[in-house]
Design a protein around this motif. Structure first.
Motif, PDB file in Angstrom:
ATOM      1  N   THR A 170       0.800  -1.218   0.000  1.00 33.48           N
ATOM      2  CA  THR A 170       0.000   0.000   0.000  1.00 33.48           C
ATOM      3  C   THR A 170       0.838   1.275   0.000  1.00 33.48           C
ATOM      4  OG1 THR A 170      -0.154  -0.097   2.425  1.00 33.48           O
ATOM      5  CG2 THR A 170      -1.942  -1.113   1.143  1.00 33.48           C
ATOM      6  N   SER A 171       2.150   1.155   0.075  1.00 35.35           N
ATOM      7  CA  SER A 171       3.019   2.328  -0.016  1.00 35.35           C
ATOM      8  C   SER A 171       4.077   2.068  -1.078  1.00 35.35           C
ATOM      9  CB  SER A 171       3.688   2.635   1.327  1.00 35.35           C
ATOM     10  OG  SER A 171       4.665   1.648   1.642  1.00 35.35           O
ATOM     11  N   LEU A 172       4.520   3.140  -1.735  1.00 32.59           N
ATOM     12  CA  LEU A 172       5.543   2.990  -2.762  1.00 32.59           C
ATOM     13  C   LEU A 172       6.855   2.513  -2.152  1.00 32.59           C
ATOM     14  CD1 LEU A 172       6.466   3.212  -5.666  1.00 32.59           C
ATOM     15  CD2 LEU A 172       6.973   5.641  -5.267  1.00 32.59           C
ATOM     16  N   SER A 173       7.174   2.971  -0.957  1.00 33.55           N
ATOM     17  CA  SER A 173       8.435   2.563  -0.340  1.00 33.55           C
ATOM     18  C   SER A 173       8.465   1.054  -0.113  1.00 33.55           C
ATOM     19  CB  SER A 173       8.649   3.306   0.980  1.00 33.55           C
ATOM     20  OG  SER A 173       7.572   3.092   1.867  1.00 33.55           O
ATOM     21  N   THR A 174       7.347   0.477   0.295  1.00 34.86           N
ATOM     22  CA  THR A 174       7.284  -0.975   0.484  1.00 34.86           C
ATOM     23  C   THR A 174       7.350  -1.703  -0.857  1.00 34.86           C
ATOM     24  OG1 THR A 174       5.978  -0.729   2.499  1.00 34.86           O
ATOM     25  CG2 THR A 174       5.914  -2.872   1.420  1.00 34.86           C
ATOM     26  N   PHE A 175       6.599  -1.213  -1.836  1.00 35.42           N
ATOM     27  CA  PHE A 175       6.608  -1.838  -3.157  1.00 35.42           C
ATOM     28  C   PHE A 175       8.006  -1.772  -3.770  1.00 35.42           C
ATOM     29  CE2 PHE A 175       5.791  -1.517  -7.830  1.00 35.42           C
ATOM     30  CZ  PHE A 175       5.350  -2.821  -8.008  1.00 35.42           C
ATOM     31  N   ARG A 176       8.658  -0.625  -3.660  1.00 34.08           N
ATOM     32  CA  ARG A 176      10.020  -0.483  -4.184  1.00 34.08           C
ATOM     33  C   ARG A 176      10.948  -1.505  -3.571  1.00 34.08           C
ATOM     34  NH1 ARG A 176      14.747  -0.256  -1.722  1.00 34.08           N
ATOM     35  NH2 ARG A 176      13.727   1.073  -0.168  1.00 34.08           N
ATOM     36  N   GLU A 177      10.888  -1.654  -2.260  1.00 36.74           N
ATOM     37  CA  GLU A 177      11.770  -2.605  -1.584  1.00 36.74           C
ATOM     38  C   GLU A 177      11.512  -4.027  -2.065  1.00 36.74           C
ATOM     39  OE1 GLU A 177      13.047  -3.935   2.972  1.00 36.74           O
ATOM     40  OE2 GLU A 177      11.629  -2.287   2.638  1.00 36.74           O
ATOM     41  N   ASN A 178      10.250  -4.401  -2.170  1.00 36.91           N
ATOM     42  CA  ASN A 178       9.933  -5.765  -2.593  1.00 36.91           C
ATOM     43  C   ASN A 178      10.366  -6.042  -4.026  1.00 36.91           C
ATOM     44  OD1 ASN A 178       8.856  -6.791  -0.210  1.00 36.91           O
ATOM     45  ND2 ASN A 178       6.824  -5.968  -0.623  1.00 36.91           N
TER      46      ASN A 178
END
Length: 282
Positions: free
Chosen positions: A180-188
């Protein structure tokens, strides 16, 4: 890449002001690399040879190497690479006005990546030579580059003559749907399919100057496609959270650039929505 106009209405209201990016008058279409014909690949090869003769390929390698620590491991990863691949495409179009960077969906052959037709002699080419790892097949066959020194373009699969399995499409889809956040998606994404392809191909792709291998461009065009899918899935076209390249992430941040591949002061906000400003592709 899929351009969902109906899902971008919220973003358009935010970026469509007189001060913000204006709607593109035309859109380029980036195709799935798996759909390209031998003639399509040959057209790409012709452009890459001309770019390399003019030193452009090594300039991209050098710029990525010098900026590496600023554009990896933080949320700027996506905006930087969106702008970077676009700049490569723009320069390539000086040699062929119809040139676009295709995207390579590496999940399509995740069980046995080395057998992917995209890595055939008609396409990106396969493994490097057994002794020197020089790439002797594909559209950059026998290419010599100049950064960080004069050498052949190298490829070295991470399991000898094969490549270890990559990530299944279901895993990537789960990131798109659940993060739900870009920072989490980027990391994954950065620490899964992004890293797996770089390490799997090895050679040039396992260096800071990986952009000298065209595999870099088609791989990052696909990661950009995944980001756009995520943006559409969550109606989060202007979400830019977490840590940027110089501290807390802000849409007004300048995208890091190097003098060899300048972006002319482009901001993160300027690349957030496809179809606006200079981001005229789908």
């Amino acid at each position: 890449m899929k351009f969902s106009l109906s899902l971008t209405l919220v973003a358009l209201a935010a970026v469509g002001s007189a001060q913000g990016p204006q709607r593109c008058s035309g859109m380029r279409v980036r195709r799935n690399a798996a759909s390209l014909s031998p003639q399509d690949w040959q057209s790409i090869a012709n452009v890459l040879r001309q770019m390399n003769d003019d030193g452009a390929i090594s300039r991209f390698g050098a710029s990525h190497d010098r900026l590496f620590s600023r554009v990896h491991g933080n949320t700027c990863f996506f905006p930087f690479h969106r702008r970077y691949v676009l700049e490569f495409e723009n320069i390539a179009r000086r040699y062929d006005p119809n040139f676009t960077v295709p995207y390579w969906d590496a999940t399509e052959s995740f069980r046995n990546p080395a057998a992917d037709p995209v890595l055939s002699n008609n396409g990106l080419g396969g493994n490097g030579g057994s002794n020197d790892r020089c790439l002797g097949s594909g559209i950059q066959s026998n290419m010599q580059v100049t950064y960080p020194n004069n050498h052949c373009l190298r490829r070295s699969f991470n399991q000898g003559d094969s490549i270890g399995a990559w990530y299944a499409p279901e895993i990537i889809s789960s990131y798109i749907q659940s993060d739900t956040s870009l920072s989490t998606f980027r990391e994954n994404i950065e620490y899964s399919i992004h890293g797996a392809v770089h390490l799997g191909l090895g050679g040039e792709m396992d260096t800071g100057y990986a952009a000298q291998d065209f595999s870099f461009m088609v791989h990052h065009a696909n990661l950009d496609r995944l980001w756009w899918d995520w943006q559409n899935s969550h109606n989060s076209f202007l979400m830019y959270d977490g840590t940027g390249s110089n501290g807390p992430a802000s849409l007004s941040d300048l995208i890091p650039e190097d003098s060899s591949v300048p972006f002319n002061g482009a901001t993160v906000e300027s690349v957030m929505v496809l179809g606006y400003g200079n981001v005229c592709y789908t």
